[in-house]
Write a protein that holds these residues in place. Sequence first.
Motif, PDB file in Angstrom:
ATOM      1  N   VAL A  56     -12.214  -8.174 -10.922  1.00  0.00           N
ATOM      2  CA  VAL A  56     -11.828  -6.445 -11.349  1.00  0.00           C
ATOM      3  C   VAL A  56     -11.423  -5.579  -9.821  1.00  0.00           C
ATOM      4  CG1 VAL A  56     -12.301  -4.335 -12.731  1.00  0.00           C
ATOM      5  CG2 VAL A  56     -12.865  -6.665 -13.677  1.00  0.00           C
ATOM      6  N   ILE A  57     -10.191  -5.028  -9.919  1.00  0.00           N
ATOM      7  CA  ILE A  57      -9.927  -3.938  -9.081  1.00  0.00           C
ATOM      8  C   ILE A  57      -9.810  -2.694  -9.573  1.00  0.00           C
ATOM      9  CG2 ILE A  57      -8.311  -3.400  -7.414  1.00  0.00           C
ATOM     10  CD1 ILE A  57      -7.644  -6.372  -6.865  1.00  0.00           C
ATOM     11  N   VAL A  58     -10.510  -1.781  -9.052  1.00  0.00           N
ATOM     12  CA  VAL A  58     -10.273  -0.618  -9.735  1.00  0.00           C
ATOM     13  C   VAL A  58      -9.617   0.457  -8.748  1.00  0.00           C
ATOM     14  CG1 VAL A  58     -11.632   1.701 -10.306  1.00  0.00           C
ATOM     15  CG2 VAL A  58     -12.342  -0.498 -10.991  1.00  0.00           C
ATOM     16  N   PRO A  71       1.821   4.214  -8.335  1.00  0.00           N
ATOM     17  CA  PRO A  71       2.753   3.446  -7.456  1.00  0.00           C
ATOM     18  C   PRO A  71       1.890   2.340  -6.702  1.00  0.00           C
ATOM     19  CG  PRO A  71       3.290   5.637  -7.231  1.00  0.00           C
ATOM     20  CD  PRO A  71       2.368   5.781  -8.190  1.00  0.00           C
ATOM     21  N   THR A  72       0.553   2.850  -6.388  1.00  0.00           N
ATOM     22  CA  THR A  72      -0.348   1.820  -6.007  1.00  0.00           C
ATOM     23  C   THR A  72      -0.685   0.554  -6.867  1.00  0.00           C
ATOM     24  OG1 THR A  72      -1.509   3.613  -4.536  1.00  0.00           O
ATOM     25  CG2 THR A  72      -2.579   1.430  -4.834  1.00  0.00           C
ATOM     26  N   VAL A  73      -0.762   0.986  -7.978  1.00  0.00           N
ATOM     27  CA  VAL A  73      -1.047  -0.044  -9.269  1.00  0.00           C
ATOM     28  C   VAL A  73       0.217  -1.053  -9.341  1.00  0.00           C
ATOM     29  CG1 VAL A  73      -1.068  -0.504 -11.726  1.00  0.00           C
ATOM     30  CG2 VAL A  73      -2.748   1.192 -10.671  1.00  0.00           C
ATOM     31  N   ILE A  74       1.342  -0.395  -9.350  1.00  0.00           N
ATOM     32  CA  ILE A  74       2.492  -1.559  -9.360  1.00  0.00           C
ATOM     33  C   ILE A  74       2.853  -2.148  -7.949  1.00  0.00           C
ATOM     34  CG2 ILE A  74       5.194  -1.151  -9.060  1.00  0.00           C
ATOM     35  CD1 ILE A  74       4.998   1.387 -10.911  1.00  0.00           C
ATOM     36  N   TYR A  75       2.448  -1.470  -6.939  1.00  0.00           N
ATOM     37  CA  TYR A  75       2.355  -2.246  -5.648  1.00  0.00           C
ATOM     38  C   TYR A  75       1.553  -3.310  -5.641  1.00  0.00           C
ATOM     39  CZ  TYR A  75       0.487  -3.368  -0.948  1.00  0.00           C
ATOM     40  OH  TYR A  75       0.120  -4.024   0.027  1.00  0.00           O
ATOM     41  N   LEU A  76       0.037  -3.292  -6.251  1.00  0.00           N
ATOM     42  CA  LEU A  76      -0.962  -4.259  -6.433  1.00  0.00           C
ATOM     43  C   LEU A  76      -0.216  -5.321  -7.301  1.00  0.00           C
ATOM     44  CD1 LEU A  76      -4.080  -2.106  -6.449  1.00  0.00           C
ATOM     45  CD2 LEU A  76      -3.297  -3.748  -4.517  1.00  0.00           C
ATOM     46  N   ILE A  77       0.374  -5.235  -8.246  1.00  0.00           N
ATOM     47  CA  ILE A  77       0.868  -5.896  -9.431  1.00  0.00           C
ATOM     48  C   ILE A  77       1.730  -7.099  -8.636  1.00  0.00           C
ATOM     49  CG2 ILE A  77       2.206  -6.440 -11.261  1.00  0.00           C
ATOM     50  CD1 ILE A  77       1.309  -3.636 -12.262  1.00  0.00           C
ATOM     51  N   GLU A  78       2.700  -6.514  -7.813  1.00  0.00           N
ATOM     52  CA  GLU A  78       3.726  -7.226  -7.013  1.00  0.00           C
ATOM     53  C   GLU A  78       2.835  -8.132  -6.092  1.00  0.00           C
ATOM     54  OE1 GLU A  78       6.304  -4.185  -5.959  1.00  0.00           O
ATOM     55  OE2 GLU A  78       7.221  -4.086  -8.210  1.00  0.00           O
ATOM     56  N   ASP A 148      -5.784 -13.609 -14.532  1.00  0.00           N
ATOM     57  CA  ASP A 148      -6.915 -14.196 -13.798  1.00  0.00           C
ATOM     58  C   ASP A 148      -7.370 -13.127 -12.942  1.00  0.00           C
ATOM     59  OD1 ASP A 148      -4.899 -13.999 -11.810  1.00  0.00           O
ATOM     60  OD2 ASP A 148      -4.672 -16.354 -11.841  1.00  0.00           O
ATOM     61  N   ILE A 149      -6.853 -11.855 -13.137  1.00  0.00           N
ATOM     62  CA  ILE A 149      -7.489 -10.613 -12.220  1.00  0.00           C
ATOM     63  C   ILE A 149      -7.160  -9.354 -13.082  1.00  0.00           C
ATOM     64  CG2 ILE A 149      -5.573 -10.652 -10.903  1.00  0.00           C
ATOM     65  CD1 ILE A 149      -7.551  -9.829  -8.507  1.00  0.00           C
ATOM     66  N   ILE A 150      -8.034  -8.724 -12.918  1.00  0.00           N
ATOM     67  CA  ILE A 150      -7.588  -7.313 -13.789  1.00  0.00           C
ATOM     68  C   ILE A 150      -7.498  -5.968 -12.776  1.00  0.00           C
ATOM     69  CG2 ILE A 150      -8.521  -5.393 -15.521  1.00  0.00           C
ATOM     70  CD1 ILE A 150      -9.508  -7.913 -17.177  1.00  0.00           C
ATOM     71  N   ILE A 151      -6.581  -5.214 -13.124  1.00  0.00           N
ATOM     72  CA  ILE A 151      -6.312  -3.981 -12.343  1.00  0.00           C
ATOM     73  C   ILE A 151      -6.849  -2.895 -13.233  1.00  0.00           C
ATOM     74  CG2 ILE A 151      -4.837  -2.470 -10.786  1.00  0.00           C
ATOM     75  CD1 ILE A 151      -3.046  -4.839 -10.289  1.00  0.00           C
ATOM     76  N   SER A 152      -7.827  -2.104 -12.812  1.00  0.00           N
ATOM     77  CA  SER A 152      -8.017  -0.904 -13.654  1.00  0.00           C
ATOM     78  C   SER A 152      -7.245   0.468 -13.160  1.00  0.00           C
ATOM     79  CB  SER A 152      -9.495  -0.685 -13.749  1.00  0.00           C
ATOM     80  OG  SER A 152      -9.963   0.663 -14.564  1.00  0.00           O
ATOM     81  N   ASP A 153      -6.374   1.057 -13.721  1.00  0.00           N
ATOM     82  CA  ASP A 153      -5.550   2.008 -13.412  1.00  0.00           C
ATOM     83  C   ASP A 153      -6.488   3.353 -13.582  1.00  0.00           C
ATOM     84  OD1 ASP A 153      -3.878   4.077 -12.783  1.00  0.00           O
ATOM     85  OD2 ASP A 153      -2.585   3.966 -14.545  1.00  0.00           O
ATOM     86  N   ASP A 154      -6.987   3.976 -12.860  1.00  0.00           N
ATOM     87  CA  ASP A 154      -8.039   4.906 -12.789  1.00  0.00           C
ATOM     88  C   ASP A 154      -9.514   4.098 -12.965  1.00  0.00           C
ATOM     89  OD1 ASP A 154      -9.248   7.260 -12.297  1.00  0.00           O
ATOM     90  OD2 ASP A 154      -7.918   8.525 -13.773  1.00  0.00           O
ATOM     91  N   GLY A 155     -10.566   4.956 -13.322  1.00  0.00           N
ATOM     92  CA  GLY A 155     -11.847   4.278 -14.036  1.00  0.00           C
ATOM     93  C   GLY A 155     -12.855   4.463 -12.728  1.00  0.00           C
ATOM     94  N   PHE A 318      -3.884  -3.137   5.348  1.00  0.00           N
ATOM     95  CA  PHE A 318      -4.441  -3.119   4.084  1.00  0.00           C
ATOM     96  C   PHE A 318      -4.358  -4.353   3.258  1.00  0.00           C
ATOM     97  CE2 PHE A 318      -3.832  -2.281  -0.436  1.00  0.00           C
ATOM     98  CZ  PHE A 318      -4.970  -1.697  -0.601  1.00  0.00           C
ATOM     99  N   GLU A 319      -3.196  -5.058   3.079  1.00  0.00           N
ATOM    100  CA  GLU A 319      -2.891  -6.320   2.429  1.00  0.00           C
ATOM    101  C   GLU A 319      -3.764  -7.420   2.944  1.00  0.00           C
ATOM    102  OE1 GLU A 319       1.053  -7.763   2.098  1.00  0.00           O
ATOM    103  OE2 GLU A 319       1.837  -5.986   1.554  1.00  0.00           O
ATOM    104  N   LEU A 320      -3.981  -7.626   4.252  1.00  0.00           N
ATOM    105  CA  LEU A 320      -4.833  -8.791   4.650  1.00  0.00           C
ATOM    106  C   LEU A 320      -6.068  -8.368   4.325  1.00  0.00           C
ATOM    107  CD1 LEU A 320      -3.427  -8.980   8.221  1.00  0.00           C
ATOM    108  CD2 LEU A 320      -3.338 -10.594   6.346  1.00  0.00           C
ATOM    109  N   GLN A 321      -6.889  -7.348   4.488  1.00  0.00           N
ATOM    110  CA  GLN A 321      -8.102  -6.649   4.141  1.00  0.00           C
ATOM    111  C   GLN A 321      -8.383  -6.979   2.619  1.00  0.00           C
ATOM    112  OE1 GLN A 321     -10.349  -6.414   6.103  1.00  0.00           O
ATOM    113  NE2 GLN A 321     -12.356  -5.159   4.995  1.00  0.00           N
ATOM    114  N   LEU A 322      -7.552  -6.580   1.803  1.00  0.00           N
ATOM    115  CA  LEU A 322      -7.553  -6.732   0.254  1.00  0.00           C
ATOM    116  C   LEU A 322      -7.869  -8.072  -0.135  1.00  0.00           C
ATOM    117  CD1 LEU A 322      -7.693  -5.488  -2.549  1.00  0.00           C
ATOM    118  CD2 LEU A 322      -5.143  -5.615  -2.431  1.00  0.00           C
TER     119      LEU A 322
END
Length: 336
Positions: A56-58, A71-78, A148-155, A318-322
């Motif tokens: 889970v990524i919050v 926009p960050t959530v959309i970026y992470l999805i892609e 196989d992975i969940i992004i929590s928009d806010d929270g 940031f991408e590499l670290q994430l």
Amino acid sequence: MQNLVNRLWYDRQLGFHWLLICLLLPLSGLFYLITSVRRRLFVLGVKQSQQLPVPVIVVGNITVGGSGKTPTVIYLIELLRRHGYHPGVISRGYGVEFTGTKQVLAGMSACEVGDEPAMIVARTQVPMVIGSNRVAAGRALLEWQKVDIIISDDGLQHYALQRDIEILVLDGKRRFGNGLLLPAGPLREGRWRQKRVDLTLVNGQSTHSDEFTMGLVPASWRNVANGIEADIDSTADAVAMAGIGNPQRFFDTLASMGINPAIQHAFDDHQAYRLEDVEAIAHGAKVLMTEKDAVKCRDFAKSNWWYLPVDAKISPEFELQLLRLLEQRKEVQQGK
């Protein structure tokens, strides 16, 4: 009201507004007490924090108002899709009245699921579930789709849901405002919270050594009524409107593009629009708006209404670290 609140929280030339802030400080003290006790109950195990069977990524913030989370959530999805993941998203569904959880399907209106969920799914077609209980929303998402992975928009403050990675998004210009907790200031938690997250993104302006830069890059204009991409002609007589957490960011973006509308009108964040609301400021003129506004206006949009999508541009570091953190968390989870 939103304009007054923004001046209280972010204007460095406060003048007499300091009196109102002083009057609100006791309420901020009460807010601090309540939130501190609640966090402590989770630390002590009195309140239970639950883990989902996938990472889970919050994505959240510690300030009220827009910082660039969507926009960050959309970026992470892609990003995650490019690296072989099958992400899903959970969110609160702000302003929508329903019980339990609710699937967000393409074509659903903002009044059904909330403006940000409607916008995210319209842009990405990602599997998404909304609900005030993030754990229940995550479980419903996993039952509904192969994720196989969940992004929590806010929270970020929803401690009932365990998370593997926390991403804090800051408005680079506003940052922490006056540094006070709600309602005297914009903070949901103290500034100490930044040191507890895994990664911090700063939207615009300069960053500190432990932060990553992020910018919002305008794409091509699209027609609100039909979504068709096109160039727009003269905007001198146009009306610009924005109902987002920080409307001035949209107006500044237009200025940077050489667009100076005759009128700039800021609505409240999450404004539920009606045709008459827009017509009252437009009077038949060309209307320029954000993508978030467009999802709430598309059912009654005129042919001369346009919206400007923006894409998050984030440093490669940031991408590499994430991705590195995600692999580490997965190895720990698989070893349990």
